[in-house]
Scaffold this motif. Structure first.
Motif: not given
Length: 416
Positions: A336-365
């Motif tokens: 089977w396969a999953g769908v993984v989100d990959v960043t240029p440095d292979a580390s996640p993106i977690v924290g604030r966004t340009p919106y005051d009340n929106v928080f992001l957690n992604c890029g865990w590869g």
């Protein structure tokens, strides 16, 4: 714009799980809306309630709970990463894994059988020894083993000197292991539901309404089950994060790739640990029922398809047989396969966004499952207090502007 991936055939909650949590209709508004009902979304919901007393929360899942990567991963859990930032969040997660069954009051079959990361070249050896010493400085259990010691830990590994990539040694983390991924998700879901959090399945996000004095906050999440107002929005959509960010007009360096895995027929217990190799690129463990679980790196092409390709499976099988000749006659049961989100440095993106009340957690590869409780703990703290928890502060989106990357691609600790 809506997410483009499709759920697997028969995507519904098994009937025997109906009693574990409610299936409520969505309310008109919540203090916190979490998009993504996988491991990270469910863990965040649990720790919002457990650690912060925040229960007016909805978890929105376009399919069924844990039907994405959470149910498609190879269940490896370890914390022996090179960089301090990575080691910090993964070691926190591992410590939580060690008490998670008691915390959730639900069996997760966590088995600390250790992991061997094999070295096949002189450069592998140098990188591996460096990582062992870095792990020790961070208080993480780590050892360097020679070929004979590797054979003692896992007698079925081929440590012969006359193969393509002879084993020259390995790092070893005894506390590493595996857990039953769907049990983990069900345990988090059960506890979140008991706290009064609404777990809303078959609820796809189709857009957002932006408001606030200067258009700096998201006020409403638009879904296939109606509009839902939110005080805070937390995005935990893994491989489909980029489609949600497109709807919000947020640029992020993400690519989504298929990641394939496979299992063999059931075998007697013969594989006592987890073995990983970057040179031949395969990792192998044996699940609780007896099947061999095998994975490798992400497919090279970008896509959202949860399906495999034969040439990748062929390479995985060839690598596995080279390391484990005893498996040469084992039969492949399914892949089977999953769908993984990959960043240029292979580390996640977690924290604030340009919106005051929106928080992001992604890029865990390929490293998302092992981080589940640690990320849930730290991300819940971030959402509750409106600022990044210290463990995830290094993984902010702004690092791609400042240049403060956490380059796991360049480290010996390949992300699996």
């Amino acid at each position: 714009m809506t997410t483009t991936a499709t759920a697997a055939p028969g995507a519904h909650l098994p009937e025997h799980l109906d009693f574990l949590w409610r299936s409520p209709e969505p309310e008109k508004a919540y203090d916190v809306v979490i998009v993504g009902g996988g491991g990270h979304g469910l863990a965040t919901a649990h720790y919002l309630a457990r650690n912060h007393g925040i229960t007016n929360v909805a978890v929105l899942e376009k399919g069924w709970l844990a039907g994405g990567n959470m149910a498609r991963n190879t269940t490896l859990i370890r914390s022996n990463y090179l960089w301090d930032e990575s080691a910090g969040i993964y070691e926190h997660a591992l410590k939580l894994w060690e008490g998670l069954e008691e915390d959730l009051g639900y069996p997760i079959l966590f088995s600390q059988r250790g992991v061997l990361n094999l070295a096949h070249t002189e450069q592998d050896v140098r990188d591996s020894v460096r990582r062992v010493e870095a792990n020790k400085l961070n208080g993480i259990d780590a050892e360097w083993l020679g070929p004979d010691e590797v054979a003692k830990v896992c007698p079925i590994v081929n440590v012969s000197s006359d193969i393509r990539y002879p084993v020259q040694g390995a790092t070893y983390q005894p506390r590493a292991g595996i857990a039953k991924h769907d049990y983990v998700a069900w345990g988090f879901a059960r506890r979140a539901d008991e706290a009064g959090i609404d777990l809303i399945q078959h609820c796809e996000v189709t857009g957002f309404h932006v408001g606030g004095r200067d258009g700096d906050s998201v006020t409403t999440v638009r879904t296939t089950r109606g509009d839902i107002a939110c005080g805070t929005l937390a995005l935990c959509a893994a491989g489909h994060s980029s489609t949600l960010l497109d709807q919000l007009g947020i640029a992020a360096p993400l690519q989504s790739h298929p990641l394939q895995a496979l299992v063999s027929e059931l075998l007697e217990p013969v594989h006592p640990t987890i073995v990983m190799s970057n040179a031949v690129h395969v990792y192998v463990s044996q699940a609780h029922k007896g099947e061999l679980v095998m994975g490798a790196g992400v497919d090279s092409y970008v896509g959202y398809g949860q399906r495999g390709a034969f040439h990748v499976i062929e390479r995985q099988m060839a690598a596995a047989v080279e390391l484990f000749p005893v498996f040469a006659r084992a039969h492949l049961l399914r892949s089977w396969a999953g769908v993984v989100d990959v960043t240029p440095d292979a580390s996640p993106i977690v924290g604030r966004t340009p919106y005051d009340n929106v928080f992001l957690n992604c890029g865990w590869g390929t490293g998302g499952f092992k981080a589940t409780p640690g990320l849930g703990w730290a991300f819940a703290d971030t959402v509750a207090h409106g600022r990044p928890h210290p463990l995830i502060a290094p993984f902010g989106l702004d690092r791609f502007v400042t240049g403060a990357l956490v380059d796991e691609h360049g480290a010996a600790a390949v992300a699996h």
